[in-house]
Design an enzyme around this catalytic site. Structure first.
Site, PDB file in Angstrom:
ATOM      1  N   PHE A   1      13.480   3.740  10.883  1.00 41.10           N
ATOM      2  CA  PHE A   1      12.172   3.262  10.442  1.00 41.10           C
ATOM      3  C   PHE A   1      11.292   4.485  10.243  1.00 41.10           C
ATOM      4  O   PHE A   1      11.110   5.287  11.151  1.00 41.10           O
ATOM      5  CB  PHE A   1      11.540   2.275  11.423  1.00 41.10           C
ATOM      6  CG  PHE A   1      10.451   1.484  10.767  1.00 41.10           C
ATOM      7  CD1 PHE A   1      10.745   0.341  10.044  1.00 41.10           C
ATOM      8  CD2 PHE A   1       9.131   1.933  10.808  1.00 41.10           C
ATOM      9  CE1 PHE A   1       9.746  -0.366   9.377  1.00 41.10           C
ATOM     10  CE2 PHE A   1       8.122   1.227  10.150  1.00 41.10           C
ATOM     11  CZ  PHE A   1       8.439   0.073   9.439  1.00 41.10           C
ATOM     12  N   LEU A   2      10.771   4.620   9.019  1.00 41.26           N
ATOM     13  CA  LEU A   2      10.078   5.845   8.647  1.00 41.26           C
ATOM     14  C   LEU A   2       8.577   5.621   8.499  1.00 41.26           C
ATOM     15  O   LEU A   2       8.137   4.532   8.107  1.00 41.26           O
ATOM     16  CB  LEU A   2      10.632   6.372   7.321  1.00 41.26           C
ATOM     17  CG  LEU A   2      12.145   6.588   7.280  1.00 41.26           C
ATOM     18  CD1 LEU A   2      12.578   7.076   5.913  1.00 41.26           C
ATOM     19  CD2 LEU A   2      12.578   7.586   8.341  1.00 41.26           C
TER      20      LEU A   2
ATOM     21  N   LYS B   1       0.818  -1.194   0.000  1.00 38.35           N
ATOM     22  CA  LYS B   1       0.000   0.000   0.000  1.00 38.35           C
ATOM     23  C   LYS B   1       0.860   1.256   0.000  1.00 38.35           C
ATOM     24  O   LYS B   1       0.399   2.345  -0.298  1.00 38.35           O
ATOM     25  CB  LYS B   1      -0.875   0.019   1.264  1.00 38.35           C
ATOM     26  CG  LYS B   1      -1.819  -1.134   1.404  1.00 38.35           C
ATOM     27  CD  LYS B   1      -2.581  -0.995   2.721  1.00 38.35           C
ATOM     28  CE  LYS B   1      -3.259  -2.275   3.079  1.00 38.35           C
ATOM     29  NZ  LYS B   1      -3.821  -2.218   4.451  1.00 38.35           N
ATOM     30  N   GLY B   2       2.122   1.099   0.404  1.00 40.64           N
ATOM     31  CA  GLY B   2       2.970   2.255   0.711  1.00 40.64           C
ATOM     32  C   GLY B   2       3.117   3.285  -0.385  1.00 40.64           C
ATOM     33  O   GLY B   2       3.271   4.468  -0.109  1.00 40.64           O
TER      34      GLY B   2
ATOM     35  N   ASP C   1       3.880   3.150   6.584  1.00 42.32           N
ATOM     36  CA  ASP C   1       3.163   2.816   7.819  1.00 42.32           C
ATOM     37  C   ASP C   1       4.057   2.122   8.833  1.00 42.32           C
ATOM     38  O   ASP C   1       5.122   1.605   8.518  1.00 42.32           O
ATOM     39  CB  ASP C   1       1.993   1.874   7.510  1.00 42.32           C
ATOM     40  CG  ASP C   1       2.481   0.451   7.262  1.00 42.32           C
ATOM     41  OD1 ASP C   1       3.368   0.263   6.397  1.00 42.32           O
ATOM     42  OD2 ASP C   1       2.014  -0.477   7.946  1.00 42.32           O
TER      43      ASP C   1
ATOM     44  N   ARG D   1      -0.054   6.348   7.722  1.00 41.13           N
ATOM     45  CA  ARG D   1       0.076   6.509   6.263  1.00 41.13           C
ATOM     46  C   ARG D   1      -0.396   7.880   5.792  1.00 41.13           C
ATOM     47  O   ARG D   1       0.050   8.384   4.771  1.00 41.13           O
ATOM     48  CB  ARG D   1      -0.748   5.442   5.526  1.00 41.13           C
ATOM     49  CG  ARG D   1      -0.209   4.032   5.642  1.00 41.13           C
ATOM     50  CD  ARG D   1      -0.919   3.141   4.620  1.00 41.13           C
ATOM     51  NE  ARG D   1      -0.777   1.730   4.923  1.00 41.13           N
ATOM     52  CZ  ARG D   1       0.269   0.984   4.564  1.00 41.13           C
ATOM     53  NH1 ARG D   1       1.277   1.525   3.910  1.00 41.13           N
ATOM     54  NH2 ARG D   1       0.316  -0.297   4.856  1.00 41.13           N
TER      55      ARG D   1
ATOM     56  N   ASP E   1       7.439   3.010  -2.257  1.00 35.64           N
ATOM     57  CA  ASP E   1       7.653   4.092  -1.305  1.00 35.64           C
ATOM     58  C   ASP E   1       9.096   4.119  -0.820  1.00 35.64           C
ATOM     59  O   ASP E   1       9.751   5.147  -0.822  1.00 35.64           O
ATOM     60  CB  ASP E   1       6.674   3.989  -0.112  1.00 35.64           C
ATOM     61  CG  ASP E   1       6.650   2.606   0.539  1.00 35.64           C
ATOM     62  OD1 ASP E   1       7.318   1.670   0.036  1.00 35.64           O
ATOM     63  OD2 ASP E   1       5.953   2.442   1.565  1.00 35.64           O
TER      64      ASP E   1
ATOM     65  N   ASP F   1      14.362  -1.060   1.099  1.00 39.43           N
ATOM     66  CA  ASP F   1      15.107  -1.397   2.318  1.00 39.43           C
ATOM     67  C   ASP F   1      16.094  -2.527   1.983  1.00 39.43           C
ATOM     68  O   ASP F   1      17.206  -2.279   1.546  1.00 39.43           O
ATOM     69  CB  ASP F   1      14.089  -1.785   3.395  1.00 39.43           C
ATOM     70  CG  ASP F   1      14.731  -2.041   4.746  1.00 39.43           C
ATOM     71  OD1 ASP F   1      15.920  -1.722   4.911  1.00 39.43           O
ATOM     72  OD2 ASP F   1      14.047  -2.570   5.649  1.00 39.43           O
TER      73      ASP F   1
HETATM   74  P1  IMP Z   1      12.359  -4.484   1.095  1.00 41.67           P
HETATM   75  O1  IMP Z   1      11.846  -5.660   0.354  1.00 41.67           O
HETATM   76  O2  IMP Z   1      13.102  -4.873   2.336  1.00 41.67           O
HETATM   77  O3  IMP Z   1      13.154  -3.523   0.232  1.00 41.67           O
HETATM   78  O4  IMP Z   1      11.128  -3.736   1.686  1.00 41.67           O
HETATM   79  C1  IMP Z   1      10.400  -2.842   1.000  1.00 41.67           C
HETATM   80  C2  IMP Z   1       9.073  -2.604   1.687  1.00 41.67           C
HETATM   81  O5  IMP Z   1       9.152  -2.687   3.112  1.00 41.67           O
HETATM   82  C3  IMP Z   1       8.658  -1.194   1.380  1.00 41.67           C
HETATM   83  O6  IMP Z   1       7.879  -1.154   0.216  1.00 41.67           O
HETATM   84  C4  IMP Z   1       7.867  -0.811   2.602  1.00 41.67           C
HETATM   85  O7  IMP Z   1       6.523  -1.170   2.425  1.00 41.67           O
HETATM   86  C5  IMP Z   1       8.458  -1.632   3.723  1.00 41.67           C
HETATM   87  N1  IMP Z   1       9.420  -0.816   4.498  1.00 41.67           N
HETATM   88  C6  IMP Z   1      10.758  -0.897   4.510  1.00 41.67           C
HETATM   89  N2  IMP Z   1      11.317   0.030   5.310  1.00 41.67           N
HETATM   90  C7  IMP Z   1      10.275   0.728   5.813  1.00 41.67           C
HETATM   91  C8  IMP Z   1      10.194   1.860   6.707  1.00 41.67           C
HETATM   92  O8  IMP Z   1      11.180   2.429   7.195  1.00 41.67           O
HETATM   93  N3  IMP Z   1       8.931   2.279   6.996  1.00 41.67           N
HETATM   94  C9  IMP Z   1       7.813   1.718   6.483  1.00 41.67           C
HETATM   95  N4  IMP Z   1       7.848   0.694   5.633  1.00 41.67           N
HETATM   96  C10 IMP Z   1       9.076   0.189   5.308  1.00 41.67           C
HETATM   97 MG    MG Z   2       5.859  -1.051   0.314  1.00 42.35          MG
END
Ligand code: IMP
Ligand code: MG
Length: 176
Positions: free
Chosen positions: A151-152, A42-43, A158, A164, A99, A102
């Protein structure tokens, strides 16, 4: 009782300025428009909404929902497509929009899946590139802001489905 502290990181005007710059970059890369934007729910919903409105070109918008995090703050490494795009992207110019990046697992996994559908081009846009925990490298063609860690929340991001709707991006800390 848990006390939550929100520290402002990117305010509304900084986000607006950066999105206008990204939209300009996209407009010059695709002067005729016609890009299919795929937002990762949803981000990405807030970022994508502002990005396509700043882009004065015709475009299409699709969404995909991928589960990776559940309600925890760390990646499970397991990705499941809960909602996929409903149109063909064969021969199309596609920009995948998230969004925040990470570990990079979500984008690198879903990007591979999209490439199997033979788009003409596939680029990636993310509002925030959180670099400190990268496991899979991801080439970001359009990136709003770089940040090492934290953590944002806010502006679509969210923490357990809260925050959000905040108009700025904050880092969240909880103390007991
Ligand atoms: P990744 O697969 O670890 O790159 O994670 C990506 C997803 O994790 C993003 O699309 C976000 O939905 C969630 N995410 C990662 N870091 C954060 C954060 O700091 N705040 C909120 N959501 C996060
Ligand atoms: Mg996301």
């Amino acid at each position: 009782m848990e006390k939550v502290e929100l520290t402002p990181i990117f305010d509304e005007s900084a986000i607006k300025v950066r999105i206008a710059e990204l939209a300009q970059q996209i407009a010059s890369d695709y002067p005729d428009g016609g890009v299919v934007f795929i937002g990762i729910l949803k981000g990405a919903f807030v970022f994508l909404a502002d990005l396509v409105r700043a882009l004065e070109k015709p475009c299409h918008v699709e969404f995909v929902r991928i589960s990776s995090y559940g309600s925890s703050r760390t990646s499970s490494g397991e990705l499941k497509i809960l909602l996929d795009i409903a149109c063909s992207i064969e021969g199309k110019d596609v920009i995948l929009v998230d969004d925040i990046v990470d570990t990079g697992l979500t984008l690198s996994h879903y990007r591979k899946r999209l490439l199997q559908q033979k788009p003409r081009s596939l680029k990636i846009a993310a509002l925030i590139n959180k670099t400190g925990r990268r496991e899979k490298s991801v080439d970001l063609d359009y990136c709003g802001f770089d940040l090492e860690k934290g953590f944002l929340v806010g502006y679509g991001l969210d923490c357990d489905e809260h925050y959000r709707n905040l108009t700025c991006v904050y880092s969240i800390d909880s103390t007991h």
